[in-house]
Motif scaffolding. Structure first.
Motif, PDB file in Angstrom:
ATOM      1  N   THR A 140     -25.502  68.536-125.732  1.00  0.00           N
ATOM      2  CA  THR A 140     -25.468  67.473-126.756  1.00  0.00           C
ATOM      3  C   THR A 140     -26.428  67.761-127.909  1.00  0.00           C
ATOM      4  O   THR A 140     -26.325  67.133-128.955  1.00  0.00           O
ATOM      5  CB  THR A 140     -25.796  66.091-126.155  1.00  0.00           C
ATOM      6  N   PHE A 141     -27.365  68.684-127.708  1.00  0.00           N
ATOM      7  CA  PHE A 141     -28.249  69.106-128.790  1.00  0.00           C
ATOM      8  C   PHE A 141     -27.502  70.023-129.761  1.00  0.00           C
ATOM      9  O   PHE A 141     -27.940  70.274-130.879  1.00  0.00           O
ATOM     10  CB  PHE A 141     -29.455  69.872-128.207  1.00  0.00           C
ATOM     11  N   SER A 159     -26.592  67.081-121.544  1.00  0.00           N
ATOM     12  CA  SER A 159     -27.292  66.038-122.305  1.00  0.00           C
ATOM     13  C   SER A 159     -28.747  65.884-121.886  1.00  0.00           C
ATOM     14  O   SER A 159     -29.463  65.065-122.438  1.00  0.00           O
ATOM     15  CB  SER A 159     -26.572  64.694-122.149  1.00  0.00           C
ATOM     16  N   ASN A 160     -29.165  66.693-120.903  1.00  0.00           N
ATOM     17  CA  ASN A 160     -30.566  66.619-120.484  1.00  0.00           C
ATOM     18  C   ASN A 160     -31.127  68.022-120.320  1.00  0.00           C
ATOM     19  O   ASN A 160     -31.887  68.304-119.398  1.00  0.00           O
ATOM     20  CB  ASN A 160     -30.669  65.832-119.167  1.00  0.00           C
ATOM     21  N   ILE A 181     -24.631  55.917-120.816  1.00  0.00           N
ATOM     22  CA  ILE A 181     -25.546  57.050-120.585  1.00  0.00           C
ATOM     23  C   ILE A 181     -24.687  58.319-120.648  1.00  0.00           C
ATOM     24  O   ILE A 181     -23.692  58.429-119.947  1.00  0.00           O
ATOM     25  CB  ILE A 181     -26.256  56.936-119.220  1.00  0.00           C
ATOM     26  N   PRO A 182     -25.062  59.280-121.504  1.00  0.00           N
ATOM     27  CA  PRO A 182     -24.237  60.481-121.617  1.00  0.00           C
ATOM     28  C   PRO A 182     -24.289  61.328-120.335  1.00  0.00           C
ATOM     29  O   PRO A 182     -25.187  61.164-119.519  1.00  0.00           O
ATOM     30  CB  PRO A 182     -24.876  61.263-122.769  1.00  0.00           C
ATOM     31  N   GLY A 183     -23.340  62.246-120.229  1.00  0.00           N
ATOM     32  CA  GLY A 183     -23.393  63.213-119.128  1.00  0.00           C
ATOM     33  C   GLY A 183     -22.288  63.006-118.117  1.00  0.00           C
ATOM     34  O   GLY A 183     -21.403  62.157-118.278  1.00  0.00           O
ATOM     35  N   THR A 184     -22.356  63.815-117.073  1.00  0.00           N
ATOM     36  CA  THR A 184     -21.326  63.810-116.042  1.00  0.00           C
ATOM     37  C   THR A 184     -21.810  63.041-114.806  1.00  0.00           C
ATOM     38  O   THR A 184     -23.021  62.882-114.595  1.00  0.00           O
ATOM     39  CB  THR A 184     -21.006  65.256-115.613  1.00  0.00           C
ATOM     40  N   ALA A 185     -20.836  62.630-113.991  1.00  0.00           N
ATOM     41  CA  ALA A 185     -21.192  61.918-112.750  1.00  0.00           C
ATOM     42  C   ALA A 185     -22.033  62.824-111.853  1.00  0.00           C
ATOM     43  O   ALA A 185     -23.001  62.369-111.224  1.00  0.00           O
ATOM     44  CB  ALA A 185     -19.921  61.473-112.028  1.00  0.00           C
TER      45      ALA A 185
END
Ligand SMILES: Cc1cc2nc3c(=O)[nH]c(=O)nc-3n(C[C@H](O)[C@H](O)[C@H](O)COP(=O)(O)OP(=O)(O)OC[C@H]3O[C@@H](n4cnc5c(N)ncnc54)[C@H](O)[C@@H]3O)c2cc1C
Length: 337
Positions: free
Chosen positions: A14-15, A54-55, A114-118
């Motif tokens: 995401t950056f 995203s992290n 909240i972004p990202g995957t499960a």
């Protein structure tokens, strides 16, 4: 299982940082995960599991195999007042939460947007507005990177803590999470006491909210607080809020009366990293392609074409400034690769 060679990763974080993967696999089930892992093992390659990116700060090109879990699927395993829902690790978390709410499955409303995957959600036990994943996780299905064997982790074995789990500690980089089993409810249990949820519901003119209203309030608050990574590249809060001991807090408060802090159970005080950065006059700073968001001191942003090195150089400057002014060391929150 197709393994792609020399793949750009800028759209997979995401950056928007421009790293490349020597090898990239996007397995869609546990057998494909095992095939991809066997490919890496036969070539003595390291494996980096990359969810929604995203992290993570891609400071360098990862070595070896980048494995992007792409298993989808949402399946009710048990239905009653409590519902067990199995979801593939590649499911987009935000879409998943919205879907559960449309099904009348309650529990995840405060974790909206909240972004990202499960599959990444248990790694740092994602949390927001007084709720964390651990409150609704029943079990995790994972495949061991070294051997390809499957294992079920019941929630009680995941050592969940504040933004923490066994997958960041003892079992770090040992497992590919392939599915989660969530425990949701057909009866709503609203948690509106955290942050400004009640205030937002009032602004929305809702006196007797349901779970969907709470989700909408959370989404509105989040949109007003954090920049959307699809508009400007970022990975959310870049620094963790530092915890200092009581003496340090008293010393800082004496010289900085506006200091924001939350008392901790261990007697320490958690300081607001955003406040520290803001007081150093850094909000809105720009250094070439990277900067600190003009409205969010905790969010480093990529204005276009930044590398991980640009981001880390700015992060170092921020840490130096805060250390110099307050004597407090900031820690980077996302994973740096
Ligand atoms: C704008 C913004 C807002 C955010 N707000 C919040 C918030 O409110 N609360 C919060 O807790 N977080 C928040 N985050 C952080 C982020 O959304 C979460 O950490 C999310 O769970 C990361 O998911 P991901 O798929 O992008 O993981 P990635 O960034 O791809 O990976 C994160 C870590 O998990 C590992 N990993 C990923 N998938 C798997 C898997 N399937 N199996 C094993 N390991 C895996 C990776 O190796 C890496 O170590 C925010 C981020 C942004 C950009």
């Amino acid at each position: 299982m197709e393994i792609q060679v020399n793949q750009p990763l800028d759209r997979l974080n995401t950056f928007g940082l421009g790293a490349r993967a020597p090898f990239l696999a996007r397995p869609t089930d546990a057998d494909q995960v095992r095939s991809a892992l066997a490919f890496a093992r036969e070539r003595a390659m390291s494996v980096l599991v990359l969810g929604g990116g995203s992290n993570i700060v891609l400071a360098h090109d990862p070595e070896g195999l980048v494995l992007r879990p792409s298993m989808t699927g949402r399946c009710v395993l048990e239905d009653g007042d409590d519902v067990l829902l199995r979801v593939g690790a590649g499911e987009d978390w935000t879409d998943l939460v919205a879907w559960t709410l449309r099904q009348g499955l309650w529990g995840l409303e405060n974790l909206s947007l909240i972004p990202g995957t499960a599959g990444a959600a248990p790694v740092q036990n994602i949390g927001a507005y007084g709720v964390e994943l651990a409150d609704h996780l029943h079990a995790i299905e994972a495949v061991e990177i070294a051997s390809g064997r499957s294992r079920i982790f019941p929630a009680a074995e995941c050592a969940f803590g504040y933004r923490d789990s066994i997958f960041k500690q003892a079992e770090r980089d040992r497992w590919v999470i392939v599915a989660l089993v969530l425990r949701l409810s057909r009866s709503p249990h609203l948690r509106t006491g955290y942050g400004t949820i009640r205030q937002e519901l009032e602004t929305m003119g809702i006196a007797s909210p349901g779970p969907i209203d709470v989700a909408q309030a959370v989404i509105r608050i989040r949109r007003s607080k954090l920049p959307d990574p699809s508009v400007v590249g970022n990975c959310g809060s870049f620094f963790s809020n530092p915890v200092v001991d009581a003496d340090t807090y008293a010393r800082l408060l004496a010289s900085h009366p506006g200091l924001t802090a939350h008392p901790q159970e261990n007697g320490g005080f958690k300081l607001a990293a955003a406040w520290l950065i803001d007081r150093c006059g850094l909000k809105g700073t720009r250094r070439g392609p990277v900067g600190i968001h003009p409205d969010h001191a905790l969010v480093l942003v990529n204005y276009g074409g930044a590398t991980g090195r640009d981001v880390l150089a700015l992060a170092d400057a921020v840490r130096d400034a805060v250390e110099h002014r307050f004597g407090v060391t900031l820690q980077i929150e996302p994973r740096v690769v």
